[in-house]
Structures are given as C-alpha cells and as structure tokens.
Design an enzyme around this catalytic site. Structure first.
Site, PDB file in Angstrom:
ATOM      1  N   LEU A  30      34.365  33.715  42.553  1.00  0.00           N
ATOM      2  CA  LEU A  30      35.688  33.667  43.171  1.00  0.00           C
ATOM      3  C   LEU A  30      36.365  32.322  42.916  1.00  0.00           C
ATOM      4  O   LEU A  30      37.553  32.265  42.584  1.00  0.00           O
ATOM      5  CB  LEU A  30      35.556  33.949  44.665  1.00  0.00           C
ATOM      6  CG  LEU A  30      36.860  34.002  45.464  1.00  0.00           C
ATOM      7  CD1 LEU A  30      36.813  35.123  46.492  1.00  0.00           C
ATOM      8  CD2 LEU A  30      37.138  32.679  46.164  1.00  0.00           C
ATOM      9  N   TYR A  89      42.585  40.246  39.609  1.00  0.00           N
ATOM     10  CA  TYR A  89      41.775  39.263  40.328  1.00  0.00           C
ATOM     11  C   TYR A  89      40.391  39.831  40.660  1.00  0.00           C
ATOM     12  O   TYR A  89      39.370  39.202  40.396  1.00  0.00           O
ATOM     13  CB  TYR A  89      42.523  38.876  41.599  1.00  0.00           C
ATOM     14  CG  TYR A  89      41.790  37.956  42.543  1.00  0.00           C
ATOM     15  CD1 TYR A  89      41.927  36.582  42.451  1.00  0.00           C
ATOM     16  CD2 TYR A  89      40.974  38.465  43.557  1.00  0.00           C
ATOM     17  CE1 TYR A  89      41.274  35.729  43.334  1.00  0.00           C
ATOM     18  CE2 TYR A  89      40.319  37.629  44.441  1.00  0.00           C
ATOM     19  CZ  TYR A  89      40.473  36.262  44.324  1.00  0.00           C
ATOM     20  OH  TYR A  89      39.817  35.433  45.194  1.00  0.00           O
ATOM     21  N   GLN A 141      37.851  32.059  39.504  1.00  0.00           N
ATOM     22  CA  GLN A 141      39.099  32.782  39.358  1.00  0.00           C
ATOM     23  C   GLN A 141      40.236  32.115  40.125  1.00  0.00           C
ATOM     24  O   GLN A 141      41.372  32.077  39.657  1.00  0.00           O
ATOM     25  CB  GLN A 141      38.931  34.227  39.854  1.00  0.00           C
ATOM     26  CG  GLN A 141      40.178  35.090  39.742  1.00  0.00           C
ATOM     27  CD  GLN A 141      40.661  35.260  38.313  1.00  0.00           C
ATOM     28  OE1 GLN A 141      39.877  35.122  37.369  1.00  0.00           O
ATOM     29  NE2 GLN A 141      41.934  35.569  38.137  1.00  0.00           N
ATOM     30  N   GLU A 142      39.933  31.583  41.304  1.00  0.00           N
ATOM     31  CA  GLU A 142      40.969  31.011  42.157  1.00  0.00           C
ATOM     32  C   GLU A 142      41.573  29.742  41.573  1.00  0.00           C
ATOM     33  O   GLU A 142      42.793  29.591  41.529  1.00  0.00           O
ATOM     34  CB  GLU A 142      40.399  30.704  43.552  1.00  0.00           C
ATOM     35  CG  GLU A 142      40.245  31.916  44.447  1.00  0.00           C
ATOM     36  CD  GLU A 142      41.575  32.412  45.005  1.00  0.00           C
ATOM     37  OE1 GLU A 142      42.614  31.799  44.730  1.00  0.00           O
ATOM     38  OE2 GLU A 142      41.559  33.436  45.703  1.00  0.00           O
ATOM     39  N   SER A 143      40.734  28.807  41.174  1.00  0.00           N
ATOM     40  CA  SER A 143      41.249  27.483  40.822  1.00  0.00           C
ATOM     41  C   SER A 143      40.753  26.947  39.496  1.00  0.00           C
ATOM     42  O   SER A 143      41.204  25.886  39.057  1.00  0.00           O
ATOM     43  CB  SER A 143      40.853  26.479  41.908  1.00  0.00           C
ATOM     44  OG  SER A 143      39.436  26.310  41.934  1.00  0.00           O
TER      45      SER A 143
END
Length: 681
Positions: free
Chosen positions: A530, A642, A533-535
């Site tokens: 996660l 996502y 993918q997020e940052s």
C-alpha cells in the site's frame, strides 16, 4: 552545440551534501563516496578569495529562492517579473532553466530566431524538448504549418495530445487522409482544447469525418460531461449548440423539450437521457420508453446503452438488462469496458468474449482484456475446445512475464505462481560512477532538493531513454544512494532482462514499521504494498486533496484514528512526522481490514475511496464473487487501479519477504455479501 558548460557544475553544494562529500580543510580535494567499497575523487581549482562575500551555501540558497520566484512568474505568464528575476541570476548553476522561464511567458511575441537560438543552445536536453513542445502548441494555434512541420519531427517525447492533434490537422490541411488515426486519438473530449476541437472541425469540413463520426463525438462529449465539445459538434451537425449544452448540463430540461424532428435533435435527446441516467436510471428509462415510437431502432438501442453505462457505474442490478436492450448500438470504449465488467459479474462468459472481441484492437490488447478474453475462452470453450484452450494459453503467455496485476493472474493460469527472479551480478562502483557524473541526473537531484518534483522527474526520465539495462540498474542504485526512492523504483521497473527486486520493492523504515504492524497483526507485505502505491516512499508527499506523508493519511482520518488509539495531543502537523504517519496509517489499515472482515481487497478499496463506498460496492453482491472480478468492476477508476496495484505489490513483497512463490488469487480471495465488521465513517 551541446548543453552549456556551466550546467556540468549543477547544484554542487547540494550534490556534496547528498553524496556525503567530505571537504578536507585547506585542500582542493573533494572525496565523493560512491559506495561502501569505493570512492571517486573530484579535483576542483581553488577559487579566488573575495572579501566579505556571503557564504556559498547562503548565496546558493538565495539563488534557489530566486529561481522559485522566477518559475512562479513564468507559470503566471508575468513576463516583466520573470525578466526581473532572471536578470538577478546571471550565474545560476542551471542556466537553461533560467533562460526557459524567462522566455516561456513571451512565447507568443518572441521571434522564431530567439526560440531557435534557445533550442540550439540547449540542443539534446530535456528543457529544449519542453520548449519545443510549448512552441509547437503556439505554432499550431497560429496555424503556422510551415514552421510546425519543420519542428514536429524534432519533438522527441511526442507525448502531448494537443500537439498530436495539431500534427494530424496539419496533414489534413495538406490533403492527407488521417481519419483513422484521428478516431483512435479523439476519445477524451474534456481534454480536447483548441487543438483537438479544431481537428474535428477540419476533418468534418474536409469530408474525412462523416455524420456518424460526428454523432459518435457528440455522444462521447455527453458521456464524459464535456459541454464545449458537445456544443461545437452539434453545430457541425446542423443542430443548436444551446440544446446540446442543455442536454449535458441540465438534462431534465432537455428531456422536457422532447425528441425533436431532426437526427441531430434525436441524438441530443439521447445525450440528455444518458446524463439523466447518472441521477436516476428509472426516470431515464421511463422517458426513453415513452418516446420509443419516435426513435429509430439504432437510436433506441443507443439510448439504452447510455442508461446501461450509468447503471453499470453504480453496480445496479438492472445494468445487465439494460445492456441486453442495447444490442446493436454503437458503443464507446467506456461502454464496451463496462458491458464486459457487468458480464463478468453475471458470469456470462460468452458475452464477455463477444464484447472484448468487439473492442478496437488497441483496447483489446490491454492486459486486462487480454487476461479476461483468455478466461472467457477457457470457461466457455464452445464447439472447438482444443483450439480455444490453446488460444487461451497463448493469451495468458503473452502477458505472464509482465509483473503487474493481470500478468500475475495470467502466470497462475499457466500453472506458475509469483516468485522473485534471481538477481544479476552485483553492480560495480565503476558502473555507478557515470550516473553520479551524469549532468541530467544531477540536475534532477537539484530539483528534487528544491521540491520541484515535476522538473526533477522530467530531467531524470529524459536521461533514462539513453541507458542500457545495466545502466538503468546503476541509475536506480544512484537514486537509492541519494534517497530518491520513487525514482529508484521507476527506473528499475524499466528493465526487461535483468532484475533487482530490492530496487523495485524496497522496504525502508522497517525499524518503525515492523513493530507497529506486528503489534496490530497486519501483513507487512500488504502494508508495504500500500505504501508503495500511495507515496512511492516519498516521505513528504502531498496529494491534491490534502493527504500527507508516506501513507497519505487525510487530516480528518488522522484525527479520527488518533482519538481511537488515545493519541490525545495529536495536531495535523504531526502527520509530517514519519513515525506518527506510519502509526496512524497502519492503525487505519487495521480498522478498515476489520470492517472488511479480513479482506485485503475490500480494505484497500476502503483505504482509498472510504469505508462507506467500499460497503456500498459490497452491498451490491447477491452471492460470493471472485476477487479479481470484484476488483475489475470497482466503479471508481482511480480506486480500481489502486486496488490492483496494491495487491500485486503485496504479492511481490510476500514473495520477497518469505522467499517462496505466492498466489495473487489466494490474496484476492472471494468477496462475500454483507459482513459484521465495524462500521467506520
């Protein structure tokens, strides 16, 4: 003429700081460590002493501040302010950007000679290609096809849809047939601008676009809520632009006006039906049925396709019935994809196959539809099972070596699981040294230090075009050494024959993350999947909606979680602290996982789109659904992408951490209706 010599000394003080350079007092030797095993020595001439001069660091910071002001003035098209700031930077370490920001706001009035001089001075650089992009847009707006046609072949990246539209327009003006290329390009009316809107008009006037092409553009504009393109296309068809605008923006009024007499008025009415269906499919269906006698068979099916698309995007149980009523309608790319998704949810593999095979070749070759076509052939082999099985396996094999969501699923269909490829030979310091000396990569580091990620990424990626596989790995390692982990990941992902998964799937800050996830009982692979993918591991990442930090936590979410876990002194600025960001993000992951009854798929969707939306999507189920089908039919495109990326990432991390093959299918699992999980806001 190459890049200005001064650019080879870009951001020296910044590079010294980033690279851990030791400056020996009383000496002109600077030792630049390249790795734990080797170092490069850089010899610089001694600079003459200047009494009372400011410290170099202070002077460099002042110049950097001026560059930021110059950049903002250029972005605001303030030529006077830009010229003033540029005049105060006569010796800036990156002169090409000073010159670019000075020239950009004057592009409409600058002479061709001045622009060509800039392009010549910085020939072969990323910023020269950016300037050529800007100039091509200006030449296209002015219909200066002579200069446009001279410059367009020199535009290296050719990644601007506006420039592409002007390019087709120029060719059409010369009498070339470009309709086929234009149909493939003109699929996003909200992004048309002057260039693509003018291309549509040019092709219509030249007879290369007929009424069917224009009607397709009108429907597409309505589908994507693009009022301007709808108005312009209606006029080209002989209709009223005000009626088209009303159909897009106030569909109830357009429907109340009635079907109208002409073909274009019929189509405008159908646009209104499709727009109304976004608010109420029931009202849209009633209106369409009421006016069915006044519509042709194709117009009627077109109306049902618009309603079916709206129903699909809410996962309505009526969606499949509407799609069946739309049989024979000309479908847009979005409609084809959503019809396929609803067929998947219905378990109608024959319809899945038929709809995918009806897609344009470019769309059909997308890994998602390559995979699902293979699944459809395997699930419904028809009268020739042997041939269809062979075709299905060939489709899976086509994408099984691509390490993404559908590549991993395809790999499992061929009898293998996701594993980490063995690394190649270790990089030698001598392979990394050229990356540290590369002017473009050094410029990128300077921009990253100034938080100019757009410019930094452009410079970095520009240099990657020239690199071999080994050089890409070396550049990725150089990014790691300088703490630019997003560039490390992006760069390493470009290799196709030699791999380093420690670069592609790094696990930084484990000393903070491991105890937190262990206490919470979370899967560390999922958490890293996660974060990636997020940052992309950018600690100070900020989203356009206000999410912050490594785990991109929203302030309101952080406040809620902090209260739940007893962090009573929490204030929003604490989200910038790495430890706090991880603790709050991981706790929120635990909460959404609990609310999703342990489904990482549903929890990932909830983390991105909110628990309420994930609950609503789950509530549409009438029985168990394969996780991959649920993921493919998530209504929000951003969340759909996502979730796929997070779970594919997590599968790779698990293979890396556990050192054994993993199953993405098992991780996706089966999504079931209902659930007794807690109800997060």
């Amino acid at each position: 003429m190459g890049v200005n010599v001064a650019e080879k000394k870009v951001g020296l003080m910044f590079l010294l700081k980033l690279s851990g350079v030791a400056i020996v007092a009383g000496s002109c030797f600077l030792s630049v460590p390249l790795s734990a095993a080797a170092a490069q020595t850089v010899i610089l001439p001694a600079a003459p002493a200047v009494p009372a001069a400011p410290a170099p660091d202070a002077a460099a910071r002042a110049d950097d501040d001026l560059l930021l002001l110059l950049r903002e003035a250029s972005r605001q098209d303030d030529a006077v302010a830009a010229a003033g700031y540029a005049a105060r930077l006569p010796n800036y370490a990156i002169p090409s950007y000073v010159d670019y920001y000075r020239l950009k706001p004057r592009l409409r009035t600058a002479s061709g000679e001045e622009i060509r001089d800039f392009l010549q001075r910085y020939q072969g650089s990323a910023i020269a290609d950016r300037m050529r992009n800007d100039w091509l847009l200006e030449l296209g707006r002015n219909r200066d096809w002579l200069n446009f046609d001279q410059q367009y072949p020199l535009f290296v990246l050719d990644d601007d849809i506006q420039v592409k539209c002007y390019g087709l327009m120029s060719r059409a003006v010369r009498g070339e047939q470009v309709a086929v290329e234009a149909r493939a390009l003109l699929v996003n009316p909200p992004g048309y601008g002057d260039a693509c809107a003018s291309l549509v008009t040019t092709l219509a006037q030249a007879g290369q676009f007929d009424a069917n092409d224009l009607l397709a553009q009108l429907r597409l504009a309505g589908e994507q809520h693009a009022t301007g393109p709808a108005r312009r296309t209606a006029v080209l068809l002989g209709g009223a632009d005000s009626h088209a605008a009303q159909a897009v923006d106030v569909p109830a009024l357009a429907m109340a006006r009635g079907v109208g007499a002409s073909r274009v008025e019929h189509e405008i009415y159908l646009v209104a039906i499709g727009r109304m269906a976004r608010t109420s499919t029931r009202l849209a269906a009633i209106a369409l049925e009421k006016n069915a006698p006044r519509l042709s068979e194709q117009e009627l099916t077109t109306g049902w396709a618009g309603i079916a698309l709206a129903a699909s995007m809410t996962l309505s149980p009526d969606a499949w019935g509407y799609w069946q009523k739309s049989a024979g309608a000309p479908l847009s790319q979005d409609q084809l994809q959503w019809k396929t998704r609803i067929a998947l949810r219905q378990g109608d593999w024959s319809a899945v196959r038929a709809t995918i095979e009806a897609m344009p070749a470019q769309l059909r070759s997308d890994p998602a539809w390559t995979y699902w076509l293979g699944r459809a052939l395997a699930a419904d082999p028809g009268p020739n099972p042997g041939a269809n099985h062979k075709r299905a396996q060939a489709l899976f094999a086509r994408i099984a070596d691509q390490n993404h969501f559908y590549g991993q699923l395809a790999m499992e269909e061929t009898g293998r699981q996701v594993s980490i490829p063995p690394p190649g030979r270790a990089l030698a310091p001598a392979e990394i040294a050229p990356m540290a000396a590369n002017p473009g990569l050094r410029r990128a580091l300077t921009f990253f230090s100034l938080r100019l990620r757009f410019e930094g990424t452009r410079e970095w990626n520009w240099e990657l075009r020239k690199l071999s596989e080994r050089e890409l790995l070396a550049a990725a390692e150089f990014a790691r050494q300088n703490g630019i982990l997003d560039r490390m990941v992006n760069t390493s992902e470009r290799t196709r024959t030699e791999f380093d998964y420690s670069q592609r799937f790094p696990a930084p800050h484990n000393e903070i993350l491991q105890p937190t996830v262990q206490t919470l009982g979370l899967d560390r692979a999922w958490v890293y999947g996660l974060i990636r993918q997020e940052s992309r591991f950018i600690i100070d990442a900020r989203s356009g909606v206000g999410a912050s930090g490594l785990m991109q936590v929203m302030p309101s979410t952080a406040q809620y979680v902090a209260k739940k876990i007893g962090l009573t002194d929490f204030v929003h600025t604490m989200l910038n602290d790495l430890r706090t960001n991880i603790v709050l993000g991981a706790n929120y992951m635990s909460m959404v996982l609990d609310s999703a009854d342990g489904s990482q798929l549903l929890a990932s969707a909830a983390y991105n789109a909110g628990p309420g939306r994930a609950r609503n999507w789950r509530a549409t189920l009438t029985g168990p659904m394969e996780g991959a089908i649920f993921a493919e039919s998530i209504p929000y495109a951003e969340t759909r992408t996502y979730v796929k990326n997070v779970l594919a990432n997590a599968t790779n991390y698990a293979a890396l951490f556990d050192n054994k093959p993993q199953s993405l299918k098992a991780r996706l699992g089966v999504v079931r209706p209902g659930g007794a999980g807690n109800q997060l806001p």
